[in-house]
Design a protein around this motif. Structure first.
Motif, PDB file in Angstrom:
ATOM      1  N   ALA A   1      34.211  75.057  66.016  1.00  0.00           N
ATOM      2  CA  ALA A   1      35.104  74.054  66.669  1.00  0.00           C
ATOM      3  C   ALA A   1      36.647  74.572  66.583  1.00  0.00           C
ATOM      4  O   ALA A   1      37.391  74.483  67.653  1.00  0.00           O
ATOM      5  CB  ALA A   1      35.113  72.903  66.305  1.00  0.00           C
TER       6      ALA A   1
ATOM      7  N   ILE B   1      36.089  62.143  73.481  1.00  0.00           N
ATOM      8  CA  ILE B   1      35.274  63.161  73.077  1.00  0.00           C
ATOM      9  C   ILE B   1      34.465  62.830  72.066  1.00  0.00           C
ATOM     10  O   ILE B   1      34.738  62.203  71.002  1.00  0.00           O
ATOM     11  CB  ILE B   1      36.060  64.331  72.801  1.00  0.00           C
ATOM     12  CG1 ILE B   1      36.967  64.710  73.936  1.00  0.00           C
ATOM     13  CG2 ILE B   1      35.419  65.383  72.312  1.00  0.00           C
ATOM     14  CD1 ILE B   1      38.107  65.853  73.438  1.00  0.00           C
TER      15      ILE B   1
ATOM     16  N   GLU C   1      36.508  66.360  77.190  1.00  0.00           N
ATOM     17  CA  GLU C   1      36.081  67.761  76.500  1.00  0.00           C
ATOM     18  C   GLU C   1      37.452  68.324  76.159  1.00  0.00           C
ATOM     19  O   GLU C   1      38.552  67.678  76.849  1.00  0.00           O
ATOM     20  CB  GLU C   1      35.470  68.554  77.414  1.00  0.00           C
ATOM     21  CG  GLU C   1      35.919  68.910  78.531  1.00  0.00           C
ATOM     22  CD  GLU C   1      35.045  69.700  79.749  1.00  0.00           C
ATOM     23  OE1 GLU C   1      35.365  70.385  80.587  1.00  0.00           O
ATOM     24  OE2 GLU C   1      33.589  70.003  79.056  1.00  0.00           O
ATOM     25  N   ILE C   2      37.552  69.328  75.359  1.00  0.00           N
ATOM     26  CA  ILE C   2      38.774  69.827  75.224  1.00  0.00           C
ATOM     27  C   ILE C   2      39.381  70.683  76.477  1.00  0.00           C
ATOM     28  O   ILE C   2      38.647  71.292  76.726  1.00  0.00           O
ATOM     29  CB  ILE C   2      38.803  70.923  74.198  1.00  0.00           C
ATOM     30  CG1 ILE C   2      38.174  70.226  72.757  1.00  0.00           C
ATOM     31  CG2 ILE C   2      40.153  71.562  73.776  1.00  0.00           C
ATOM     32  CD1 ILE C   2      38.967  69.178  72.181  1.00  0.00           C
TER      33      ILE C   2
ATOM     34  N   LEU D   1      33.879  60.054  68.979  1.00  0.00           N
ATOM     35  CA  LEU D   1      33.651  61.199  68.124  1.00  0.00           C
ATOM     36  C   LEU D   1      32.499  61.143  67.136  1.00  0.00           C
ATOM     37  O   LEU D   1      32.600  60.134  66.263  1.00  0.00           O
ATOM     38  CB  LEU D   1      34.940  61.839  67.577  1.00  0.00           C
ATOM     39  CG  LEU D   1      34.639  63.106  66.781  1.00  0.00           C
ATOM     40  CD1 LEU D   1      34.700  64.267  67.792  1.00  0.00           C
ATOM     41  CD2 LEU D   1      36.059  63.243  65.950  1.00  0.00           C
TER      42      LEU D   1
ATOM     43  N   ILE E   1      32.813  68.307  69.512  1.00  0.00           N
ATOM     44  CA  ILE E   1      33.599  69.531  69.448  1.00  0.00           C
ATOM     45  C   ILE E   1      33.045  70.605  68.897  1.00  0.00           C
ATOM     46  O   ILE E   1      32.384  70.519  67.814  1.00  0.00           O
ATOM     47  CB  ILE E   1      35.008  69.039  68.802  1.00  0.00           C
ATOM     48  CG1 ILE E   1      35.683  67.963  69.236  1.00  0.00           C
ATOM     49  CG2 ILE E   1      35.937  70.282  69.133  1.00  0.00           C
ATOM     50  CD1 ILE E   1      36.920  67.597  68.755  1.00  0.00           C
TER      51      ILE E   1
ATOM     52  N   TYR F   1      29.124  72.589  72.944  1.00  0.00           N
ATOM     53  CA  TYR F   1      30.233  71.717  73.853  1.00  0.00           C
ATOM     54  C   TYR F   1      31.501  72.442  73.653  1.00  0.00           C
ATOM     55  O   TYR F   1      31.634  73.612  73.167  1.00  0.00           O
ATOM     56  CB  TYR F   1      30.245  70.370  72.914  1.00  0.00           C
ATOM     57  CG  TYR F   1      29.046  69.645  72.764  1.00  0.00           C
ATOM     58  CD1 TYR F   1      28.337  68.925  73.749  1.00  0.00           C
ATOM     59  CD2 TYR F   1      28.381  69.862  71.341  1.00  0.00           C
ATOM     60  CE1 TYR F   1      27.430  68.202  73.507  1.00  0.00           C
ATOM     61  CE2 TYR F   1      26.924  69.077  71.050  1.00  0.00           C
ATOM     62  CZ  TYR F   1      26.665  68.384  72.229  1.00  0.00           C
ATOM     63  OH  TYR F   1      25.322  67.913  72.016  1.00  0.00           O
ATOM     64  N   SER F   2      32.377  71.938  74.202  1.00  0.00           N
ATOM     65  CA  SER F   2      33.944  72.473  74.391  1.00  0.00           C
ATOM     66  C   SER F   2      34.490  72.593  73.013  1.00  0.00           C
ATOM     67  O   SER F   2      34.415  71.851  72.052  1.00  0.00           O
ATOM     68  CB  SER F   2      34.647  71.590  75.283  1.00  0.00           C
ATOM     69  OG  SER F   2      34.973  70.574  74.770  1.00  0.00           O
ATOM     70  N   ARG F   3      35.116  73.594  72.826  1.00  0.00           N
ATOM     71  CA  ARG F   3      35.897  73.928  71.690  1.00  0.00           C
ATOM     72  C   ARG F   3      37.640  74.396  71.802  1.00  0.00           C
ATOM     73  O   ARG F   3      37.762  74.506  73.254  1.00  0.00           O
ATOM     74  CB  ARG F   3      35.306  74.804  70.833  1.00  0.00           C
ATOM     75  CG  ARG F   3      35.251  76.436  71.530  1.00  0.00           C
ATOM     76  CD  ARG F   3      34.529  77.425  70.798  1.00  0.00           C
ATOM     77  NE  ARG F   3      33.171  77.106  70.700  1.00  0.00           N
ATOM     78  CZ  ARG F   3      32.385  77.566  70.035  1.00  0.00           C
ATOM     79  NH1 ARG F   3      32.759  78.833  69.021  1.00  0.00           N
ATOM     80  NH2 ARG F   3      30.998  77.306  70.007  1.00  0.00           N
TER      81      ARG F   3
ATOM     82  N   ILE G   1      31.796  67.299  64.724  1.00  0.00           N
ATOM     83  CA  ILE G   1      32.368  68.652  64.829  1.00  0.00           C
ATOM     84  C   ILE G   1      31.451  69.759  64.585  1.00  0.00           C
ATOM     85  O   ILE G   1      31.188  69.898  63.434  1.00  0.00           O
ATOM     86  CB  ILE G   1      33.810  68.627  63.917  1.00  0.00           C
ATOM     87  CG1 ILE G   1      34.664  67.592  64.502  1.00  0.00           C
ATOM     88  CG2 ILE G   1      34.331  69.923  64.148  1.00  0.00           C
ATOM     89  CD1 ILE G   1      35.998  67.411  63.665  1.00  0.00           C
TER      90      ILE G   1
END
Length: 494
Positions: free
Chosen positions: A294, A260, A239-240, A287, A263, A267-269, A290
């Motif tokens: 994001a 990842i 994750e970011i 990936l 995004i 989910y994490s951004r 997105i």
């Protein structure tokens, strides 16, 4: 015979004495006969010379004599077998490269006399934590700094055997601006390593790529407030990393080749990075999408590169900004100048992704499996003409082609744009009536041929083939064969 052996022994002894170092009363070596001395360019090239140790003080005197000064802009010892870095004499070296040797030890104060040294490359050696202690970079006394190598601004420790850093390692490098630690298998950024990096006050470029990191401790980026470029390529982030939010002045972030999957959205951004202008998310084999929001925390984003992600198939229309009036009355669109979506698995892209496509100077959407359906009609009518007008490379628009449906496969968006071709919408249930043509034609031909043939066969059957195969008696004929007409007088007989 004894005389001959005596001569050989003396000869061998003489060669050995010339080869020993200064402490053993040795004749000095002429460096310019071993290496390439470019007096005009002040460049000493000792690369690929099979050297196994550095020159001593008297050896360096020959270079100083030839150069008529101790000024050497660049000194290169790359690709040798040097194992120990001994202390250099007083030389006006600006760039020193010791790449691709076998260095496992650096003596204390090895660079003490190189007061003008600006760039030092120690990459691709065998340096460990034990070899890299603070006294390695110790310099001359200074009232304001702690014995600094005051001019050293660029340092590479890439490709060594480092797993952690001494927390005081960079204490003598107060003006260090670029640090490369890539290709060291840290796996975990411990407190000592994080403290060492955080202690560099003027750090601007930090390369932590391919270090098998899963997270970045918060303290790592807390200290270097001037950090502008961060490379996290090839690590194991799923994750970011939220801790990059501490790099408030970050201008460029590279996160290629990380595992990842999603995004944005749920989910994490990316956290708030108000000055980030360049972002790379390429070669990410996992990936997929997105999602919404994001990039909404990147208001200064100008260059976005998302390329060669084999499973990347979806980018949300609101990836850059959330236009929901209730949540955000004033949408903040980034001033994007370059959008690279080259060689992914995208089949559609929304016109609402950006506010003004015609403001972007570079757009590359080649080599994606584009779907030629009505939802991409805007690409044919608007986007491809923009790409064609902006780009000096014709392939930027000509290589945007249909992948499906099969009837459109290989057709160029540019060609369809010139011919004003309209693309039909897909059936709601996913049916493809355009593929029914051959079936319908086959049915029609079958009916046109089958009905006459069937009628003819029945006619022939009923008529006995017109006598071609002889007379075929009817059922009535069989009945008459056993019927005999009654005579009149037999009927009247009593």
């Amino acid at each position: 015979m004894k005389l001959l052996w005596g001569i050989l022994v003396l000869f061998a002894t003489g060669k050995y004495v010339q080869g020993v170092d200064d402490n053993q009363t040795v004749v000095k070596q002429d460096i310019c006969q071993i290496c390439d001395c470019n007096v005009k360019e002040k460049f000493l090239n000792c690369a690929n010379e099979n050297l196994y140790k550095l020159f001593n003080v008297k050896d360096w005197d020959t270079v100083i004599s030839a150069n008529k000064s101790a000024a050497l802009a660049n000194v290169d010892f790359d690709n040798n077998g040097i194992e120990i870095v001994t202390q250099f004499p007083t030389l006006e070296i600006h760039t020193l490269s010791l790449r691709r040797n076998k260095i496992r030890k650096i003596e204390k104060r090895a660079f003490y006399n190189l007061t003008l040294l600006e760039k030092l490359d120690l990459s691709d050696n065998k340096l460990t934590h034990a070899a890299m202690q603070r006294d390695v970079f110790e310099g001359h006394y200074n009232q304001q700094e702690l014995e600094p190598l005051i001019n050293l601004k660029w340092l590479s420790l890439a490709g060594n055997d480092l797993h952690t850093l001494d927390p005081d390692l960079f204490d003598h490098l107060p003006n260090l601006e670029t640090l490369l630690l890539c290709h060291n298998q840290f796996a975990i950024m411990d407190a000592n390593s994080a403290g060492a990096i955080s202690s560099i006050p003027h750090l601007k470029v930090l390369d932590l790529s391919f270090m098998e990191l899963r997270k970045i401790p918060e303290t790592t980026l807390h200290g270097p407030r001037e950090l502008k470029v961060l490379n996290l390529t090839g690590n194991l982030f799923t994750e970011i990393p939220d801790d990059i939010r501490l790099a408030r002045n970050l201008v460029e972030l590279v996160m290629d080749d990380v595992p990842i999957v999603h995004i944005g959205g749920n989910y994490s951004r990316f956290p708030r990075l108000p000055k980030l202008e360049t972002l790379s998310l390429s070669f990410m084999s996992r990936l997929v999408s997105i999602e919404e929001g994001a990039f909404e925390n990147l208001p200064a984003l100008r260059h976005l590169s998302i390329r060669s992600n084999m499973h990347f198939s979806s980018i949300h229309p609101h990836a850059f900004a959330n236009p929901d009036v209730e949540l955000q009355p004033h949408v903040e669109w980034p001033p994007l100048q370059s959008l690279i979506l080259y060689n992914n698995n995208l089949s559609t892209i929304s016109e609402k992704l950006l506010e003004r496509w015609d403001d972007i100077e570079e757009i590359d959407i080649r080599y994606n499996p584009w779907k030629c359906a009505c939802e991409n009609q805007w690409m044919v009518d608007k986007l491809v003409p923009i790409i064609k007008n902006k780009s000096k490379n014709p392939s930027m628009s000509e290589d945007v082609k249909c992948d499906h449906p099969v009837e459109m496969k290989g057709r160029s968006f540019t060609d369809m744009s010139l011919k004003h071709v309209g693309m039909r919408c897909e059936d709601y249930y996913g049916r493809h009536p355009e593929r029914d043509g051959p079936i319908l034609v086959g049915v029609f031909i079958g009916l046109m041929v089958g009905i006459p043939v069937t009628m003819a066969a029945l006619f022939v059957y009923r008529r006995g083939c017109f006598g071609i195969f002889g007379y075929r008696p009817s059922p009535a004929d069989y009945g008459r064969a056993f019927y005999k007409r009654t005579e009149l007088r037999e009927n009247l007989h009593i």
